[in-house]
Motif scaffolding. Sequence first.
Motif, PDB file in Angstrom:
ATOM      1  N   LEU A  33       0.694  -1.210   0.033  1.00 45.67           N
ATOM      2  CA  LEU A  33      -0.157   0.060  -0.065  1.00 45.67           C
ATOM      3  C   LEU A  33       0.589   1.164   0.048  1.00 45.67           C
ATOM      4  CD1 LEU A  33      -2.604  -1.295   2.658  1.00 45.67           C
ATOM      5  CD2 LEU A  33      -3.301  -0.841   0.332  1.00 45.67           C
ATOM      6  N   THR A  34       1.958   1.285   0.847  1.00 42.82           N
ATOM      7  CA  THR A  34       2.820   2.483   0.780  1.00 42.82           C
ATOM      8  C   THR A  34       3.655   2.480  -0.621  1.00 42.82           C
ATOM      9  OG1 THR A  34       3.267   1.588   3.147  1.00 42.82           O
ATOM     10  CG2 THR A  34       4.639   3.324   2.008  1.00 42.82           C
ATOM     11  N   TRP A  35       4.061   1.776  -1.367  1.00 42.38           N
ATOM     12  CA  TRP A  35       4.391   1.892  -2.618  1.00 42.38           C
ATOM     13  C   TRP A  35       3.547   2.241  -3.474  1.00 42.38           C
ATOM     14  CZ3 TRP A  35       9.126   1.729  -4.958  1.00 42.38           C
ATOM     15  CH2 TRP A  35       9.093   1.462  -6.554  1.00 42.38           C
ATOM     16  N   ARG A  36       2.334   1.595  -3.290  1.00 41.35           N
ATOM     17  CA  ARG A  36       1.390   1.953  -4.533  1.00 41.35           C
ATOM     18  C   ARG A  36       0.904   3.485  -4.421  1.00 41.35           C
ATOM     19  NH1 ARG A  36      -1.660  -1.405  -7.391  1.00 41.35           N
ATOM     20  NH2 ARG A  36      -2.308   0.498  -8.292  1.00 41.35           N
ATOM     21  N   SER A  37       0.581   3.843  -2.994  1.00 47.22           N
ATOM     22  CA  SER A  37       0.143   5.331  -2.702  1.00 47.22           C
ATOM     23  C   SER A  37       1.093   6.348  -3.115  1.00 47.22           C
ATOM     24  CB  SER A  37      -0.162   5.433  -1.408  1.00 47.22           C
ATOM     25  OG  SER A  37       0.721   5.129  -0.475  1.00 47.22           O
ATOM     26  N   GLU A  38       2.201   6.011  -3.019  1.00 44.67           N
ATOM     27  CA  GLU A  38       3.234   7.025  -3.375  1.00 44.67           C
ATOM     28  C   GLU A  38       3.544   6.802  -4.947  1.00 44.67           C
ATOM     29  OE1 GLU A  38       5.987   9.988  -3.167  1.00 44.67           O
ATOM     30  OE2 GLU A  38       4.969   9.002  -1.516  1.00 44.67           O
ATOM     31  N   LYS A  39       3.420   5.842  -5.607  1.00 41.90           N
ATOM     32  CA  LYS A  39       3.790   5.546  -6.879  1.00 41.90           C
ATOM     33  C   LYS A  39       2.651   5.242  -7.818  1.00 41.90           C
ATOM     34  CE  LYS A  39       8.505   5.598  -6.743  1.00 41.90           C
ATOM     35  NZ  LYS A  39       9.399   6.354  -7.515  1.00 41.90           N
ATOM     36  N   ASP A  40       1.399   5.899  -7.488  1.00 42.81           N
ATOM     37  CA  ASP A  40       0.327   5.650  -8.228  1.00 42.81           C
ATOM     38  C   ASP A  40       0.263   6.471  -9.482  1.00 42.81           C
ATOM     39  OD1 ASP A  40      -2.301   4.768  -8.800  1.00 42.81           O
ATOM     40  OD2 ASP A  40      -3.346   6.653  -8.221  1.00 42.81           O
ATOM     41  N   PRO A  41       0.281   5.721 -10.655  1.00 42.44           N
ATOM     42  CA  PRO A  41       0.283   6.389 -11.955  1.00 42.44           C
ATOM     43  C   PRO A  41      -1.148   7.324 -12.199  1.00 42.44           C
ATOM     44  CG  PRO A  41       0.021   4.287 -12.371  1.00 42.44           C
ATOM     45  CD  PRO A  41       0.154   4.391 -10.788  1.00 42.44           C
ATOM     46  N   GLY A  42      -2.097   7.004 -11.695  1.00 41.38           N
ATOM     47  CA  GLY A  42      -3.187   7.632 -11.864  1.00 41.38           C
ATOM     48  C   GLY A  42      -3.349   8.988 -11.143  1.00 41.38           C
ATOM     49  N   TYR A  43      -2.612   9.285 -10.235  1.00 39.87           N
ATOM     50  CA  TYR A  43      -2.569  10.319  -9.348  1.00 39.87           C
ATOM     51  C   TYR A  43      -2.656  11.963 -10.171  1.00 39.87           C
ATOM     52  CZ  TYR A  43      -1.751  14.103  -5.869  1.00 39.87           C
ATOM     53  OH  TYR A  43      -1.764  15.142  -5.284  1.00 39.87           O
ATOM     54  N   PRO A  44      -1.885  12.089 -11.259  1.00 41.57           N
ATOM     55  CA  PRO A  44      -2.093  13.233 -11.842  1.00 41.57           C
ATOM     56  C   PRO A  44      -3.391  13.454 -12.519  1.00 41.57           C
ATOM     57  CG  PRO A  44       0.248  12.170 -12.344  1.00 41.57           C
ATOM     58  CD  PRO A  44      -0.717  11.269 -11.396  1.00 41.57           C
ATOM     59  N   ILE A  45      -3.842  12.235 -13.039  1.00 38.44           N
ATOM     60  CA  ILE A  45      -5.280  12.625 -13.443  1.00 38.44           C
ATOM     61  C   ILE A  45      -6.202  12.901 -12.485  1.00 38.44           C
ATOM     62  CG2 ILE A  45      -7.200  10.866 -14.790  1.00 38.44           C
ATOM     63  CD1 ILE A  45      -5.040   9.296 -16.039  1.00 38.44           C
ATOM     64  N   LEU A  46      -6.170  12.260 -11.640  1.00 38.56           N
ATOM     65  CA  LEU A  46      -7.070  12.563 -10.329  1.00 38.56           C
ATOM     66  C   LEU A  46      -7.107  13.971 -10.020  1.00 38.56           C
ATOM     67  CD1 LEU A  46      -7.010   9.389  -8.010  1.00 38.56           C
ATOM     68  CD2 LEU A  46      -9.013  10.119  -9.232  1.00 38.56           C
ATOM     69  N   LYS A  47      -5.720  14.428  -9.696  1.00 42.71           N
ATOM     70  CA  LYS A  47      -5.299  15.703  -9.119  1.00 42.71           C
ATOM     71  C   LYS A  47      -6.051  16.694 -10.309  1.00 42.71           C
ATOM     72  CE  LYS A  47      -1.397  18.471  -8.050  1.00 42.71           C
ATOM     73  NZ  LYS A  47       0.172  18.956  -8.047  1.00 42.71           N
ATOM     74  N   LYS A  48      -5.663  16.559 -11.438  1.00 45.36           N
ATOM     75  CA  LYS A  48      -6.310  17.262 -12.596  1.00 45.36           C
ATOM     76  C   LYS A  48      -7.928  17.416 -12.385  1.00 45.36           C
ATOM     77  CE  LYS A  48      -6.503  18.046 -17.446  1.00 45.36           C
ATOM     78  NZ  LYS A  48      -6.225  17.668 -18.921  1.00 45.36           N
ATOM     79  N   LEU A  49      -8.544  16.224 -12.070  1.00 47.30           N
ATOM     80  CA  LEU A  49      -9.961  16.088 -12.120  1.00 47.30           C
ATOM     81  C   LEU A  49     -10.867  16.828 -10.971  1.00 47.30           C
ATOM     82  CD1 LEU A  49     -10.585  12.621 -13.712  1.00 47.30           C
ATOM     83  CD2 LEU A  49     -11.049  14.794 -14.897  1.00 47.30           C
TER      84      LEU A  49
END
Length: 292
Positions: free
Chosen positions: A207-223
């Motif tokens: 969970l720690t790796w995925r939450s830090e490295k989530d590739p979808g985060y920039p999309i979510l941030k924009k939305l």
Amino acid sequence: MDLAALSYQKFVQFAVQQTQLHTTLTPLPSQEKFKFVKAKDDKTILNALSFCAPKIRLLRSLTIEDSSAMQVLDYAVFSKPEYDLPIFCANFFTTATRSIVVLDLNPLYDVTIRRDYREKYYKKLMPLGQKYAELFPWGGKVTSESMKFFSPIVLWTAFTSSQYKHDELYSAFVDYYKAWLELVDQAVEEKDTLQILQNLEAQHKYLTWRSEKDPGYPILKKLVGESLSKDLVRHFLFEGVNTLGAKTFLDYFPEYRCEDGAINHKRSVIGKSYETRPWDAEGEFIGGGGPG
């Protein structure tokens, strides 16, 4: 390509209904909290679901639909720490021209080191993995750090979006999910406290790796903006990262520490990546990498 035809709702409906044939799902509070997340552009639709079950700590799904731009599925299921089950993981990102896909039963323990874990969960699934690896060729470089969280049957691929490939992907999703549910059915509750704690830490590390490295985060941030996107990542997509353990990203991955103590956000710090599928047909790790 008409993106509306490439919706991932059918995938989610199948998975939830299939799970209900095997166990009893109970909605989690996070479902109510994030159910009606609204995008700032007023045209992108986000759909969030989250459940638990007797053997399942967290089943959660997030779809993002914008018929003019993209279709996204982020679906994962985590067992309770009394079980060392793999983590079901489907991350699909589709535009009118291109689709990027990761589908896997992510190992709780690194299968390049833990042969016993690989034999327990993946030996019987190798024919399934091989079947779909032929339909979905390796998608290019994967860093050695990410590889620790992939299994020998991972489908990591990119292809030109089409109805035909979408239907093939649905077949793969169905077969992988059914295989995962069978593992859940067969899973026996662990009684050894030490092993349960190890399972808990292994899941927290993931969970720690995925939450830090989530590739979808920039999309979510924009939305939905920075605050809500961080909330979604830490309290919905990877819920448990704040509660299952006290270790930080740098405790688990000290190689990412910069001199000033911050996290190095480079994609890879080890510098090795795998350009071809690094497992053979038997699930043996054979490398196939090159300098990052």
